[in-house]
Design a protein around this motif. Structure first.
Motif, PDB file in Angstrom:
ATOM      1  N   THR A 154       0.861  -1.246  -0.033  1.00 37.23           N
ATOM      2  CA  THR A 154       0.067  -0.016   0.058  1.00 37.23           C
ATOM      3  C   THR A 154       0.774   1.274   0.140  1.00 37.23           C
ATOM      4  OG1 THR A 154      -1.713  -1.159   1.187  1.00 37.23           O
ATOM      5  CG2 THR A 154      -1.753   1.077   1.213  1.00 37.23           C
ATOM      6  N   ILE A 155       2.089   1.314   0.843  1.00 40.27           N
ATOM      7  CA  ILE A 155       2.808   2.401   0.679  1.00 40.27           C
ATOM      8  C   ILE A 155       3.379   2.636  -0.660  1.00 40.27           C
ATOM      9  CG2 ILE A 155       4.880   3.221   1.715  1.00 40.27           C
ATOM     10  CD1 ILE A 155       4.108   1.779   4.484  1.00 40.27           C
ATOM     11  N   PHE A 156       3.827   1.639  -1.175  1.00 40.72           N
ATOM     12  CA  PHE A 156       4.703   1.879  -2.440  1.00 40.72           C
ATOM     13  C   PHE A 156       3.568   2.292  -3.433  1.00 40.72           C
ATOM     14  CE2 PHE A 156       8.219  -1.198  -1.138  1.00 40.72           C
ATOM     15  CZ  PHE A 156       9.255  -0.290  -1.639  1.00 40.72           C
ATOM     16  N   VAL A 158       0.897   4.091  -2.732  1.00 41.32           N
ATOM     17  CA  VAL A 158       0.466   5.761  -2.465  1.00 41.32           C
ATOM     18  C   VAL A 158       1.825   6.589  -3.011  1.00 41.32           C
ATOM     19  CG1 VAL A 158       0.390   7.389  -0.510  1.00 41.32           C
ATOM     20  CG2 VAL A 158      -0.781   5.375  -0.527  1.00 41.32           C
ATOM     21  N   ILE A 159       2.916   5.907  -2.843  1.00 40.17           N
ATOM     22  CA  ILE A 159       4.117   6.719  -3.431  1.00 40.17           C
ATOM     23  C   ILE A 159       4.085   6.934  -4.889  1.00 40.17           C
ATOM     24  CG2 ILE A 159       6.836   6.556  -3.891  1.00 40.17           C
ATOM     25  CD1 ILE A 159       6.844   5.299  -0.934  1.00 40.17           C
ATOM     26  N   GLN A 160       3.741   5.860  -5.427  1.00 35.92           N
ATOM     27  CA  GLN A 160       3.317   5.772  -7.047  1.00 35.92           C
ATOM     28  C   GLN A 160       2.498   6.718  -7.516  1.00 35.92           C
ATOM     29  OE1 GLN A 160       2.670   2.135  -8.707  1.00 35.92           O
ATOM     30  NE2 GLN A 160       2.312   2.639 -10.858  1.00 35.92           N
ATOM     31  N   PHE A 162       1.474   9.611  -5.833  1.00 32.91           N
ATOM     32  CA  PHE A 162       1.967  10.950  -5.748  1.00 32.91           C
ATOM     33  C   PHE A 162       2.847  11.291  -6.881  1.00 32.91           C
ATOM     34  CE2 PHE A 162       0.191  10.721  -1.504  1.00 32.91           C
ATOM     35  CZ  PHE A 162      -0.562  11.910  -1.407  1.00 32.91           C
ATOM     36  N   ARG A 163       3.635  10.257  -7.211  1.00 36.10           N
ATOM     37  CA  ARG A 163       4.682  10.530  -8.383  1.00 36.10           C
ATOM     38  C   ARG A 163       3.805  10.746  -9.706  1.00 36.10           C
ATOM     39  NH1 ARG A 163       7.030   7.901 -12.089  1.00 36.10           N
ATOM     40  NH2 ARG A 163       6.807   5.954 -11.964  1.00 36.10           N
ATOM     41  N   GLU A 166       2.341  14.248  -9.316  1.00 39.02           N
ATOM     42  CA  GLU A 166       3.514  15.547  -9.681  1.00 39.02           C
ATOM     43  C   GLU A 166       3.844  15.203 -11.135  1.00 39.02           C
ATOM     44  OE1 GLU A 166       8.084  16.316  -8.319  1.00 39.02           O
ATOM     45  OE2 GLU A 166       7.083  14.398  -7.583  1.00 39.02           O
ATOM     46  N   LYS A 183      -4.583  -0.383  -4.652  1.00 41.46           N
ATOM     47  CA  LYS A 183      -3.210  -0.745  -3.660  1.00 41.46           C
ATOM     48  C   LYS A 183      -3.898  -1.109  -2.128  1.00 41.46           C
ATOM     49  CE  LYS A 183      -0.518   0.396  -6.534  1.00 41.46           C
ATOM     50  NZ  LYS A 183      -0.003  -0.843  -7.343  1.00 41.46           N
TER      51      LYS A 183
END
Length: 231
Positions: A154-156, A158-160, A162-163, A166, A183
């Motif tokens: 899930t964390i990966f 969320v990072i994806q 937001f990337r 951006e 996720k």
């Protein structure tokens, strides 16, 4: 009148299209849904199958070991009281169970002090328990690792997300919520497998504890038998 009828037909088609869209989304099979969780689902699924195999194998093994052999103690007692130790040992060998191996170890020490016999039975009992508990601890490890892997996925995710936001230069609510939905599958899968492994771990441990209690009871009965005057 024709214009009014067309408007009514259009309004009736909107819910129907919504239902069809929902039905299409619901038609995703389980494998497709799980794979939407990303690469982290592979180790989570492997943990699930590993835990399932261990649970079934240990459950069958412990269940078979827990089958009470009603005539074993009676036959051993009859032979011991009659002074036929070889016959009692032969009965234990033919049984080939955890209890019979403990009794056989004790019978092989007959003639020595009771403490020596008790020690031999206790050591054999520890060996039998270690055999029964084999690989059960792996279920406990799976219960701890699976939820953490789900959270990592899930964390990966969320990072994806937001990337991607951006790079796109703006926030698209649909893509963000959809990405989170995908996720969160990893977290839900990890937690589910962790809970199942935790339950399986404690079920097997309770089965082993009940069997240990019964083995200890039978061992005490055997020691009392050797203490009888006619033994």
């Amino acid at each position: 009148m024709s214009l009014l009828q067309d408007s009514v037909n259009t309004l009736n088609q909107v819910p129907q299209q919504t239902v069809e869209l929902a039905s299409t989304q619901e038609n995703l099979n389980l494998i497709q849904l799980l794979m939407k969780g990303g690469w982290i689902m592979l180790p989570i699924i492997l943990l699930f199958f590993l835990g399932l195999v261990i649970f079934i194998e240990r459950y069958i093994t412990i269940r078979n070991a827990s089958k009470r052999e009603g005539g074993l103690m009676a036959q051993v007692k009859t032979n011991v009281l009659s002074g036929r130790l070889d016959a009692a040992i032969a009965v234990c060998k033919s049984s080939n169970s955890a209890l019979s191996r403990m009794l056989q170890k004790g019978l092989s020490r007959v003639g020595r002090p009771i403490k020596d016999i008790e020690g031999a039975i206790e050591n054999q009992g520890k060996l039998e328990v270690s055999k029964l508990e084999k690989n059960i601890s792996i279920l406990g490890i799976i219960a701890g690792i699976a939820p953490m892997l789900g959270f990592v996925g899930t964390i990966f995710g969320v990072i994806q997300i937001f990337r991607d936001v951006e790079m796109a230069g703006g926030i698209d609510i649909g893509s963000v919520s959809g990405g989170l939905y995908v996720k969160m599958i990893a977290s839900a899968s990890g937690l589910t497998i962790g809970i199942l492994a935790y339950i399986g771990y404690h079920i097997l441990n309770m089965m082993v504890e009940r069997l240990i209690l019964r083995m200890e009871t039978d061992a005490v009965e055997f020691i009392d038998l050797l203490d009888e005057p006619g033994a």
